[in-house]
Design a protein around this motif. Structure first.
Motif, short mmCIF file in Angstrom:
data_model
loop_
_atom_site.label_atom_id
_atom_site.label_comp_id
_atom_site.label_asym_id
_atom_site.label_seq_id
_atom_site.Cartn_x
_atom_site.Cartn_y
_atom_site.Cartn_z
N LEU A 78 0.82 -1.20 0.00
CA LEU A 78 0.00 0.00 0.00
C LEU A 78 0.86 1.25 0.00
CD1 LEU A 78 -2.63 -1.05 2.67
CD2 LEU A 78 -2.89 -1.06 0.20
N ILE A 79 0.33 2.30 -0.58
CA ILE A 79 1.03 3.58 -0.59
C ILE A 79 0.85 4.23 0.78
CG2 ILE A 79 1.07 5.87 -1.60
CD1 ILE A 79 0.27 4.61 -4.22
N LYS A 80 1.93 4.76 1.29
CA LYS A 80 1.93 5.38 2.61
C LYS A 80 1.21 6.74 2.54
CE LYS A 80 5.19 6.37 6.24
NZ LYS A 80 6.58 6.27 6.66
N PRO A 81 0.42 7.08 3.57
CA PRO A 81 -0.25 8.39 3.56
C PRO A 81 0.76 9.54 3.56
CG PRO A 81 -0.92 7.06 5.47
CD PRO A 81 0.15 6.31 4.75
N ALA A 82 0.30 10.69 3.12
CA ALA A 82 1.16 11.87 3.08
C ALA A 82 1.63 12.24 4.49
CB ALA A 82 0.40 13.04 2.47
N ARG A 83 2.78 12.84 4.56
CA ARG A 83 3.34 13.31 5.82
C ARG A 83 2.43 14.42 6.35
NH1 ARG A 83 7.26 17.39 6.54
NH2 ARG A 83 8.29 17.18 8.55
N SER A 84 2.08 14.36 7.65
CA SER A 84 1.14 15.31 8.24
C SER A 84 1.50 15.59 9.70
CB SER A 84 -0.27 14.74 8.16
OG SER A 84 -1.15 15.48 8.95
#
Length: 110
Positions: free
Chosen positions: A2-8
């Motif tokens: 899976l693609i990792k969520p954006a940095r937040s």
């Protein structure tokens, strides 16, 4: 995979760091939690403080690096500093380290 969520910064401890060069000297200012005044600090002291905060922060640190206009920095100087802080202290990059860490070899059953 899976693609990792954006940095937040959501749910993370925000640390703001300003970096610039004046009269040939590198200058660093630090502000925890994004409030109050920036405090000038040496790089060694910043590293020590960030290491302590990284260990204390349950959900990790979000390191926001700020380059003031007319910072006097080259692209490489700015990149080296940002990369150092993110690789060593930022939650997003710490998670990548753990994902890619080698695991102990598994014993084969006889």
């Amino acid at each position: 995979k899976l693609i990792k969520p954006a940095r937040s910064p959501s749910g993370r401890r925000l640390i703001e760091v300003r970096y610039w060069k004046r009269d040939g000297s590198y200058r660093i200012a630090y502000r925890p939690d994004g409030t109050g005044a920036f405090e000038e600090i040496t790089r060694a002291a910043l590293d020590a403080r960030l290491e302590r905060l990284r260990q204390e922060a349950e959900n990790g640190l979000y390191i926001k690096v700020i380059f003031p206009e007319e910072s006097g920095l080259s692209f490489n100087e700015a990149w080296e500093f940002t990369n150092h802080l993110h690789r060593n202290y930022d939650y997003y990059h710490q998670e990548n380290l753990h994902e890619n860490a080698p695991t102990a070899p598994q014993r084969a059953d006889p």
